[in-house]
Design an enzyme around this catalytic site. Structure first.
Site, PDB file in Angstrom:
ATOM      1  N   GLN A   1       0.856  -1.180   0.000  1.00  0.00           N
ATOM      2  CA  GLN A   1       0.000   0.000   0.000  1.00  0.00           C
ATOM      3  C   GLN A   1       0.895   1.234   0.000  1.00  0.00           C
ATOM      4  OE1 GLN A   1      -2.413  -1.110   3.353  1.00  0.00           O
ATOM      5  NE2 GLN A   1      -1.344   0.219   4.783  1.00  0.00           N
ATOM      6  N   VAL A   2       0.320   2.354  -0.421  1.00  0.00           N
ATOM      7  CA  VAL A   2       1.115   3.550  -0.689  1.00  0.00           C
ATOM      8  C   VAL A   2       0.685   4.703   0.213  1.00  0.00           C
ATOM      9  CG1 VAL A   2       1.760   5.254  -2.440  1.00  0.00           C
ATOM     10  CG2 VAL A   2       1.451   2.850  -3.087  1.00  0.00           C
TER      11      VAL A   2
ATOM     12  N   LYS B   1       5.860   3.299  -0.942  1.00  0.00           N
ATOM     13  CA  LYS B   1       5.220   2.002  -1.146  1.00  0.00           C
ATOM     14  C   LYS B   1       5.734   1.023  -0.096  1.00  0.00           C
ATOM     15  CE  LYS B   1       4.524  -1.392  -4.888  1.00  0.00           C
ATOM     16  NZ  LYS B   1       4.806  -1.662  -6.325  1.00  0.00           N
TER      17      LYS B   1
ATOM     18  N   ASP C   1       2.907  -5.434 -16.683  1.00  0.00           N
ATOM     19  CA  ASP C   1       1.641  -5.388 -15.947  1.00  0.00           C
ATOM     20  C   ASP C   1       0.889  -4.089 -16.250  1.00  0.00           C
ATOM     21  OD1 ASP C   1      -0.281  -6.248 -14.168  1.00  0.00           O
ATOM     22  OD2 ASP C   1       0.764  -5.525 -12.383  1.00  0.00           O
TER      23      ASP C   1
END
Length: 347
Positions: free
Chosen positions: A162-163, A178, A313
């Site tokens: 999570q950031v 991050k 991605d």
């Protein structure tokens, strides 16, 4: 790259990639080392199988009932929604698999893809106190010695991390921090061990009862190496720096940017990079997305055909339109945990 041990098997990989975590888990993907580690803990693997079957079995039963009663098309969104909830419960390995499927219109219907898209950037967060403790452990000092500001809660959450939004004391740069999910390495390595065992059985059975020649074990190994590589954020930082350099050196690619990386503060489980104020492509109007197609196309074609170094991605959560600053109106490419290289002979 810090992680790429699988291809070194048979080449004295043990001498090259011996790094392990505090529990003795290999930090470089190696089938032999993972087998040796998890082979010591059969109870852990049995428990993981139980978790998977506990969530999968009821869903399969419902899906089967819907299919035999001819209601599959009408219920596919509900089934997909329940599957996404189960995938989130199972954790990062399965979330990554769901993300792969979420951009496969050749395999899934638009309704199912829409539900799976929740796995791109709408993942449940973990406790910020845990995140802050991990930041301090990775940097080896209090947060206040590195950051002037750090948001109380995460601004985004994904499969592996999570950031947080922060501001560095050094230079006053506004940054995205991050932070890897706690327990990601043991959970993912355990899942890969179990999946590889299952894939071996499936491959053997399929070869006996059909003309199916797919080596599912090899597919799991390829998936596993990529996912394992993503767990070391130093890889992502180096990939990001390389991509930014390639784009900056190519005149026709000026419509796309990559955030700067602060490697001084980047570790295996923490990545600190330039904060970008932007809007995800999936939140933009179609007309605005169309305006950026040429720029995106130019960059991705260069990745594949010229540089031989491409983002692996590129789902909508990893592409944004910059809202402000000197790069306003440009596209920004995010998340370089998974990249691949193409030899010149194959381009």
């Amino acid at each position: 790259s810090y992680v790429s041990g699988q291809r070194l098997e048979g080449e004295d990989a043990d001498a090259v990639c011996d790094e392990v975590d505090e529990d003795g888990l290999p930090l470089v993907y190696s089938v032999n080392k993972l087998n040796a580690y998890w082979g010591q803990y059969p109870g852990e693997l049995t428990g993981r199988w139980g978790e998977f079957l506990g969530l999968a079995t009821p869903w399969i039963a419902i899906a089967f009932g819907v299919a035999i009663t001819g209601r599959f098309e009408a219920e596919q969104r509900n089934l997909a929604r329940e599957a996404v909830d189960a995938i989130q419960t199972l954790g990062p390995t399965f979330i990554k698999l769901g993300q792969v499927l979420s951009i496969r219109p050749d395999v899934l219907s638009p309704e199912v893809m829409d539900e799976l898209s929740r796995l791109q950037d709408k993942i449940a967060t973990f406790d910020s106190d845990i995140a802050r403790a991990l930041i301090e452990a990775e940097l080896g000092r209090p947060i206040s010695e590195v950051f002037v500001e750090l948001s109380e809660e995460p601004v985004a959450a994904a499969s592996l991390a999570q950031v947080y939004k922060g501001k560095l004391k050094e230079g006053g740069h506004v940054v995205a921090v991050k932070v890897q999910r706690p327990g990601a390495l043991p959970l993912i390595s355990k899942d890969l061990y179990v999946m590889r065992k299952a894939a071996g059985v499936v491959t053997e059975l399929a070869s006996r009862v059909s003309s199916q020649l797919t080596d599912f074990k090899a597919l799991v190994e390829t998936f596993g190496e990529g996912l394992y590589t993503e767990l070391d954020f130093r890889n992502e930082g180096l990939n990001q720096i390389k991509m930014a350099k390639l784009i900056a050196e190519t005149p026709n690619c000026t419509g796309v940017i990559v955030p700067d990386v602060y490697m001084k503060y980047t570790t295996r489980r923490i990545l600190v990079s330039q904060w970008i104020d932007g809007t995800k492509l999936s939140d933009l109007e179609p007309a605005r997305i169309k305006q950026g197609i040429k720029d995106a196309q130019e960059v991705f074609l260069n990745q594949l055909l010229t540089w031989g170094f491409f983002h692996g991605d590129p789902h909508p959560g990893n592409l944004m339109l910059v809202n402000s600053g000197p790069n306003a109106g440009k596209l920004v490419l995010l998340d370089f945990g998974l990249v691949a290289q193409i030899p010149a002979s194959d381009r």
